[in-house]
Design a protein around this motif. Sequence first.
Motif, mmCIF file in Angstrom:
data_model
loop_
_atom_site.group_PDB
_atom_site.id
_atom_site.type_symbol
_atom_site.label_atom_id
_atom_site.label_comp_id
_atom_site.label_asym_id
_atom_site.label_seq_id
_atom_site.Cartn_x
_atom_site.Cartn_y
_atom_site.Cartn_z
ATOM 1 N N ALA A 138 30.587 -14.455 -1.010
ATOM 2 C CA ALA A 138 31.042 -13.202 -0.382
ATOM 3 C C ALA A 138 30.427 -11.963 -1.024
ATOM 4 N N GLN A 139 29.139 -12.012 -1.311
ATOM 5 C CA GLN A 139 28.465 -10.842 -1.873
ATOM 6 C C GLN A 139 28.021 -9.912 -0.748
ATOM 7 N N ARG A 140 28.290 -8.630 -0.914
ATOM 8 C CA ARG A 140 27.828 -7.613 0.020
ATOM 9 C C ARG A 140 27.360 -6.416 -0.814
ATOM 10 N N GLU A 141 26.074 -6.156 -0.810
ATOM 11 C CA GLU A 141 25.531 -5.058 -1.599
ATOM 12 C C GLU A 141 24.695 -4.158 -0.700
ATOM 13 N N LEU A 142 24.995 -2.876 -0.714
ATOM 14 C CA LEU A 142 24.283 -1.889 0.091
ATOM 15 C C LEU A 142 23.657 -0.855 -0.840
ATOM 16 N N LYS A 143 22.380 -0.547 -0.589
ATOM 17 C CA LYS A 143 21.688 0.488 -1.352
ATOM 18 C C LYS A 143 21.129 1.520 -0.384
ATOM 19 N N LEU A 144 21.437 2.770 -0.664
ATOM 20 C CA LEU A 144 20.919 3.883 0.112
ATOM 21 C C LEU A 144 19.964 4.665 -0.778
ATOM 22 N N ARG A 145 18.728 4.865 -0.297
ATOM 23 C CA ARG A 145 17.700 5.458 -1.142
ATOM 24 C C ARG A 145 17.027 6.619 -0.419
ATOM 25 N N ALA A 146 16.602 7.625 -1.190
ATOM 26 C CA ALA A 146 15.795 8.718 -0.677
ATOM 27 C C ALA A 146 14.752 9.078 -1.723
ATOM 28 N N LEU A 693 10.882 12.225 -6.873
ATOM 29 C CA LEU A 693 12.279 12.063 -7.265
ATOM 30 C C LEU A 693 12.918 11.058 -6.329
ATOM 31 N N ARG A 694 13.551 10.032 -6.902
ATOM 32 C CA ARG A 694 14.168 8.975 -6.102
ATOM 33 C C ARG A 694 15.646 8.849 -6.472
ATOM 34 N N LEU A 695 16.526 8.906 -5.480
ATOM 35 C CA LEU A 695 17.964 8.723 -5.667
ATOM 36 C C LEU A 695 18.391 7.459 -4.948
ATOM 37 N N THR A 696 19.137 6.605 -5.643
ATOM 38 C CA THR A 696 19.610 5.356 -5.052
ATOM 39 C C THR A 696 21.097 5.201 -5.331
ATOM 40 N N LEU A 697 21.887 5.091 -4.275
ATOM 41 C CA LEU A 697 23.317 4.824 -4.390
ATOM 42 C C LEU A 697 23.544 3.347 -4.110
ATOM 43 N N GLU A 698 24.124 2.623 -5.088
ATOM 44 C CA GLU A 698 24.303 1.176 -4.999
ATOM 45 C C GLU A 698 25.789 0.866 -4.874
ATOM 46 N N LEU A 699 26.155 0.169 -3.808
ATOM 47 C CA LEU A 699 27.554 -0.106 -3.493
ATOM 48 C C LEU A 699 27.785 -1.596 -3.330
ATOM 49 N N GLN A 700 28.831 -2.108 -3.982
ATOM 50 C CA GLN A 700 29.305 -3.464 -3.755
ATOM 51 C C GLN A 700 30.422 -3.399 -2.714
#
Length: 701
Positions: A138-146, A693-700
Amino acid sequence: MHVHAAESETPIQIEVRGSATQYDARREDTSTRIVVTQEEIRKYGDGTLADVLKRQPGISISGGAAGRGGEIRMRGLGAGYTQILLNGTPAPGNFTLDSLAPELVEKIEIQRAATADLSAQAIAGSINIILKRKVQSAQRELKLRAEHSNVFFSPGATLQMSDKAERMSYTVGAEVRNGRFEQAYEQLEDGWDGAGRQVLQRKVARQNNGSFRSLSLTPRINWTLRNGDTLSWQSFVRSQRSHSQSEGTWSATPAEALPAYPFDRSRPEDQRSQLRTDLTWNRTLEQGQKLEAKFGLDAGRQRSREHDAGYGQARQPRLDRDVRNANDGRGATSTGKYSETYESGHQFSAGWDVAQQSSEVARDSLETLDPGAAPTPEQRRYDATLRRLAVYAQDEWSITPRWSTYLGLRWESRRSRSAGSDFGAIGNATNVLSPIIQSLWKLPDSKQDQLRLALSRTYRGEDLERLMPRVTRSLNNSQVAPDRTGNPALQPELAWGIDAALERYGSDGAQMSVAVYARRISNYIHDDTKQVQGRWLALPVNDGRAQSRGIEFDAKFPLRSLLPTVDKVDMRFNLTRNWSSVSNVPGPDNRLASQTPLTANAGLDYRFNASVSGGANFTYRSGGPQRLSASTSSYSSVKRELDMYALWKLAPRAQLRVTAVNLLAEPATEVTRYTDSGGSLRNTAVYPFSAILRLTLELQL
């Protein structure tokens, strides 16, 4: 495991824990390899695998902007010397590392010396990219990057999902990416006559801009059958669309030295789709022997259009060329392995490797040379097929607890055929026998030091594009901007090689190694530039022998091993020096295939507290002059890059990663020069680069 004190007593349950991650392949395997773990891949939040690899010992990146990929080089060599594998199988011809997000990769194996179970097309070495295999419930990982710089902006997202059932598990990764870019740069051409007098100087100011979007999927499903056999199906799917525009404005002294088209415009469009799918079957026999078989298919589809326009000094139209290309590639692979472990310490395996790749190309063009003139249509068709058959056997033998050897033998046959509307069918056949010996000796009276030695025969074979004699025309044709074509008569380069390394392993993950290598190459391939029917043409040819050698130093250690009062800091440093020479190219600087002479990395990671960590890495890549052939030479400037990252754990299931790429933002200079008895022409291009410049939001989830 259960232990009974007495028959009437309650059983005592003892839990024995172990982890495959505790096994250090670099230290324990007889065959030399470096494993880049998922932790290292994720650390900097890199946008491409090229940025992950540039920090590894012995690897450099040539071309491409920082943060946007480039050609991967081991020991300074790319262009077919470094083999790129995808799950242990040679990557398709149109595969690039830019097409695969680091989040979709489980690990990367860097192999300095060949092994018999993998293709021996690896004179410099192999990089094996392993797609995600591990399954977590049941792994769910989302990454939003800019990503953003003053010339580039790209948002994107990746999603990783996995789960398990009784006999089945799955994992699937997806990446979507969009981007736009713009870049201005200048090229300067200088010309001299046979007496050395400068006779021309002309400059072009170019402006490029464009955009792209892409989608990648990496699904994998694992089944355990009732008889204990396992089946695994894994695929890689990618679709990409891009378009751009390039405009150039020329000025010259004297004015009559202007090129045929003082103002030019090019508008390329590109659509690509790629599929790679594999089905793997594993069975363990009653006596512990193992059988493995893999069957794979790959397909690629490319549709491109390029509209070139050339104008005179008064911006009057003088050339209009519309070229449409359709390229369809297909391939199939089949590999199998039988392996068995003996009580005497032998681990024996044998197997086969069969593959076929085909390509069909259609080129339709419509060209108008003068206003009012009737357009000239042209249609050309090409097709090429490459078949590979290999069989191998290998044995890893633990002779004593401190000494192990690896013996391998691989026979590989390559058959190619190409045909076209403007040339008849041409075939080519080569066979390569590759003996491989590797040895690992843990030095007496030491738990830290060990010595490695490897002897191997490898080769470099060209891809289908370089074997097809179709001509790609340049707009302002010259000695330094020639047309290009392939050569179906090319023979593979063959190399004998030796690798040796002295390694030391300490506590807390500390390690240090010094490695040396040498290669002796025959049938060396380089481009020969000459005039054909009034136009300059570059053709790859076999020409003589070459030698390459080098030394590599690599160290990783916690800083407290040197300064006991400094905790929470991990250090790393690597440096590689390469030398090479080509027999039929006059020196000095007659290096192999634009080989990078020196690469170095220095980095550190620091844990501020349980929630915040960060680090920095400095990369250095030397340049300098090089003789490519008797008439052509090049020069590239030094490349320095400084990257930094910080990771904040915002919540138990959320964290923010901030990365600054290429903070030094140094421009790159590339020079190409052609010289013969009639004089010389030099082209100098200066490409400005910028920090990202890179921003990454990592969500479980």
